[in-house]
Design a protein around this motif. Structure first.
Motif, PDB file in Angstrom:
ATOM      1  N   SER A 181       2.712  -8.862   0.550  1.00  0.00           N
ATOM      2  CA  SER A 181       2.124 -10.011  -0.427  1.00  0.00           C
ATOM      3  C   SER A 181       1.322  -9.417  -1.316  1.00  0.00           C
ATOM      4  O   SER A 181       1.055  -9.906  -2.390  1.00  0.00           O
ATOM      5  N   ILE A 182       0.704  -8.127  -1.030  1.00  0.00           N
ATOM      6  CA  ILE A 182      -0.485  -7.602  -2.055  1.00  0.00           C
ATOM      7  C   ILE A 182       0.463  -7.320  -3.385  1.00  0.00           C
ATOM      8  O   ILE A 182       0.090  -7.297  -4.487  1.00  0.00           O
ATOM      9  N   ALA A 183       1.594  -6.423  -3.024  1.00  0.00           N
ATOM     10  CA  ALA A 183       2.399  -6.127  -4.291  1.00  0.00           C
ATOM     11  C   ALA A 183       2.767  -7.193  -5.177  1.00  0.00           C
ATOM     12  O   ALA A 183       2.914  -7.061  -6.203  1.00  0.00           O
ATOM     13  N   ASP A 184       3.281  -8.270  -4.410  1.00  0.00           N
ATOM     14  CA  ASP A 184       3.747  -9.418  -5.149  1.00  0.00           C
ATOM     15  C   ASP A 184       2.495 -10.128  -5.982  1.00  0.00           C
ATOM     16  O   ASP A 184       2.706 -10.715  -6.951  1.00  0.00           O
ATOM     17  N   HIS A 185       1.173 -10.157  -5.460  1.00  0.00           N
ATOM     18  CA  HIS A 185       0.160 -10.592  -6.058  1.00  0.00           C
ATOM     19  C   HIS A 185       0.016  -9.816  -7.316  1.00  0.00           C
ATOM     20  O   HIS A 185      -0.520 -10.671  -8.277  1.00  0.00           O
ATOM     21  N   PHE A 186       0.088  -8.550  -7.468  1.00  0.00           N
ATOM     22  CA  PHE A 186      -0.024  -7.752  -8.724  1.00  0.00           C
ATOM     23  C   PHE A 186       1.178  -7.515  -9.478  1.00  0.00           C
ATOM     24  O   PHE A 186       1.716  -6.691 -10.118  1.00  0.00           O
ATOM     25  N   ASP A 187       1.993  -8.818  -9.435  1.00  0.00           N
ATOM     26  CA  ASP A 187       3.249  -8.806 -10.221  1.00  0.00           C
ATOM     27  C   ASP A 187       3.471 -10.204 -10.760  1.00  0.00           C
ATOM     28  O   ASP A 187       2.618 -11.060 -10.504  1.00  0.00           O
ATOM     29  N   ILE A 188       4.317 -10.380 -11.809  1.00  0.00           N
ATOM     30  CA  ILE A 188       4.588 -11.561 -12.385  1.00  0.00           C
ATOM     31  C   ILE A 188       5.389 -12.521 -11.397  1.00  0.00           C
ATOM     32  O   ILE A 188       6.298 -12.114 -10.722  1.00  0.00           O
ATOM     33  N   LYS A 248      -4.364  -5.638 -17.987  1.00  0.00           N
ATOM     34  CA  LYS A 248      -5.036  -4.604 -18.217  1.00  0.00           C
ATOM     35  C   LYS A 248      -4.683  -3.466 -17.153  1.00  0.00           C
ATOM     36  O   LYS A 248      -4.901  -2.157 -17.561  1.00  0.00           O
ATOM     37  N   GLY A 249      -4.160  -3.867 -16.098  1.00  0.00           N
ATOM     38  CA  GLY A 249      -4.170  -2.913 -15.045  1.00  0.00           C
ATOM     39  C   GLY A 249      -2.558  -2.307 -14.862  1.00  0.00           C
ATOM     40  O   GLY A 249      -1.691  -2.899 -15.064  1.00  0.00           O
ATOM     41  N   VAL A 250      -2.425  -1.167 -14.241  1.00  0.00           N
ATOM     42  CA  VAL A 250      -1.040  -0.498 -13.874  1.00  0.00           C
ATOM     43  C   VAL A 250      -1.242  -0.399 -12.321  1.00  0.00           C
ATOM     44  O   VAL A 250      -2.242  -0.101 -11.671  1.00  0.00           O
ATOM     45  N   PHE A 251      -0.222  -0.885 -11.629  1.00  0.00           N
ATOM     46  CA  PHE A 251      -0.554  -0.931 -10.112  1.00  0.00           C
ATOM     47  C   PHE A 251       0.686   0.017  -9.602  1.00  0.00           C
ATOM     48  O   PHE A 251       1.843  -0.074  -9.578  1.00  0.00           O
ATOM     49  N   THR A 252       0.309   0.929  -8.696  1.00  0.00           N
ATOM     50  CA  THR A 252       1.103   1.986  -8.056  1.00  0.00           C
ATOM     51  C   THR A 252       0.894   1.684  -6.581  1.00  0.00           C
ATOM     52  O   THR A 252      -0.303   1.477  -5.987  1.00  0.00           O
ATOM     53  N   MET A 253       2.224   1.862  -5.734  1.00  0.00           N
ATOM     54  CA  MET A 253       1.886   1.895  -4.161  1.00  0.00           C
ATOM     55  C   MET A 253       2.660   2.848  -3.633  1.00  0.00           C
ATOM     56  O   MET A 253       3.556   3.563  -3.932  1.00  0.00           O
ATOM     57  N   VAL A 254       1.971   3.194  -2.376  1.00  0.00           N
ATOM     58  CA  VAL A 254       2.541   3.929  -1.413  1.00  0.00           C
ATOM     59  C   VAL A 254       2.353   3.456  -0.013  1.00  0.00           C
ATOM     60  O   VAL A 254       1.256   2.795   0.096  1.00  0.00           O
ATOM     61  N   THR A 311      -0.675   0.864   0.841  1.00  0.00           N
ATOM     62  CA  THR A 311      -0.288  -0.473   1.753  1.00  0.00           C
ATOM     63  C   THR A 311       0.451   0.201   3.246  1.00  0.00           C
ATOM     64  O   THR A 311       0.750   1.108   3.330  1.00  0.00           O
ATOM     65  N   GLY A 312       1.095  -0.922   3.723  1.00  0.00           N
ATOM     66  CA  GLY A 312       1.740  -0.660   4.948  1.00  0.00           C
ATOM     67  C   GLY A 312       2.651  -1.772   5.355  1.00  0.00           C
ATOM     68  O   GLY A 312       2.969  -2.779   4.421  1.00  0.00           O
ATOM     69  N   ARG A 313       3.329  -1.754   6.397  1.00  0.00           N
ATOM     70  CA  ARG A 313       4.291  -2.730   6.760  1.00  0.00           C
ATOM     71  C   ARG A 313       3.511  -4.062   6.714  1.00  0.00           C
ATOM     72  O   ARG A 313       2.494  -4.090   7.327  1.00  0.00           O
ATOM     73  N   GLY A 314       4.239  -5.068   6.527  1.00  0.00           N
ATOM     74  CA  GLY A 314       3.607  -6.673   6.398  1.00  0.00           C
ATOM     75  C   GLY A 314       2.630  -6.660   5.211  1.00  0.00           C
ATOM     76  O   GLY A 314       1.679  -7.738   5.357  1.00  0.00           O
ATOM     77  N   LYS A 315       2.619  -5.990   4.295  1.00  0.00           N
ATOM     78  CA  LYS A 315       1.619  -6.176   3.384  1.00  0.00           C
ATOM     79  C   LYS A 315       2.357  -6.287   1.898  1.00  0.00           C
ATOM     80  O   LYS A 315       1.594  -6.058   0.879  1.00  0.00           O
TER      81      LYS A 315
END
Ligand code: UTP
Length: 275
Positions: A61-68, A94-100, A55-59
């Motif tokens: 909401s993608i991390a939030d989408h894959f969270d409760i 089903k999924g595990v989400f990792t971010m950098v 991901t990058g700055r301003g993104k």
């Protein structure tokens, strides 16, 4: 066998401005589901349950989408509206989400290299979620994972495009092994029509072997001053280790306005209204 899938989602999405000024392109919805969720569902269906996001700055909401969303869950639990959360709950189960974070947007190749920390030294899938792929049977990544079992080398998904559009894509040339499968000997990023080796264009699905990271580290910026994945793949191709696969299914270029509208109409007519 391939457990991880990388999602480079750090790009600026300039073709979709002003919509993408403060909102990630990957969160644009096709009907009622963000583009990136379609890609994640495809990866999970292919057994790639670890979804690694670059991901990058301003993104955020993608991390939030894959969270409760605790408030939302609490508010609608036990009501008739729970059905609307079904697809994302399924993905989260089903999924595990990792971010950098990719700190500077230096191109797709650079984004993939940034993802090395999340992938390690195993083969992995790559989904560019602005390419939406839809088909009746197994998804494109599932088809490619099956091929990986046979060939054990990097695989790119390809599609025939009109010659006047080859300048938008990476294009391959190679030996046809059997129906729809080629051993790649040449790849060119965004060639002009006259110098393109074919009209077989690479679209946003890949299986990559982890040696790609070392190659990317040594790959200088290419077209547009960006580190191009195609250039690194060309190095693998010279070693005889890149296959191209003409997948079955439809693909929509949702990074462009016409492709996005076409996908929206298609999904509404064929998937959403039949639910
Ligand atoms: P694109 O070139 O389609 O995305 O890159 P873009 O740069 O966001 O779009 P435009 O051209 O400005 O409209 C393909 C994928 O690679 C990611 C993008 O997010 C997209 O999913 N990408 C691209 C990165 O993650 N980092 C980069 O530096 C470049």
């Amino acid at each position: 066998m391939i457990k991880k899938c990388l999602f480079p989602v750090a790009g600026y999405g300039t073709r979709f401005l002003p919509a993408t000024k403060s909102m990630p392109k990957e969160m644009l919805p096709i009907v009622n589901k963000p583009l990136v969720q379609y890609g994640v569902e495809e990866a999970i269906a292919a057994g790639m349950t670890t979804c690694a996001m670059v991901t990058g700055r301003g993104k955020r909401s993608i991390a939030d989408h894959f969270d409760i969303s605790f408030e939302l869950e609490h508010q609608i639990s036990g009501t008739g509206k729970e059905v609307y959360l079904e697809s994302i709950r399924n993905v989260l189960d089903k999924g595990v989400f990792t971010m950098v974070r990719q700190r500077e947007m230096k191109g797709l190749g650079h984004a993939i290299l940034t993802g090395e920390a999340l992938i390690g030294s195993e083969p992995f899938g790559v989904v560019l979620s602005d390419d939406l792929c839809i088909n009746d049977g197994p998804g494109v990544l599932s088809q490619m994972a099956e091929l990986y079992r046979q060939f054990r080398c990097s695989i790119v998904a390809i599609q025939e495009v009109p010659v006047e559009e080859v300048h938008k894509y990476g294009v391959i040339a190679g030996e046809s092994l059997k129906d729809g499968i080629f051993r790649v000997d040449e790849m060119v990023e965004k060639p002009d029509a006259a110098s393109a080796p074919s009209n077989l264009a690479i679209i946003g699905r890949y299986i990559l072997t982890p040696d790609i990271f070392d190659i990317l580290r040594e790959t200088p910026p290419g077209a547009n001053g960006e580190v191009q994945l195609t250039d690194a793949l060309q190095t693998q191709a010279r070693q005889g280790c890149v296959m191209a696969y003409k997948f079955s299914g439809r693909r929509f270029d949702c990074g462009s306005v016409p492709g996005f509208v076409e996908a929206t109409n298609f999904v509404y007519e064929h998937l959403y209204s039949q639910q």
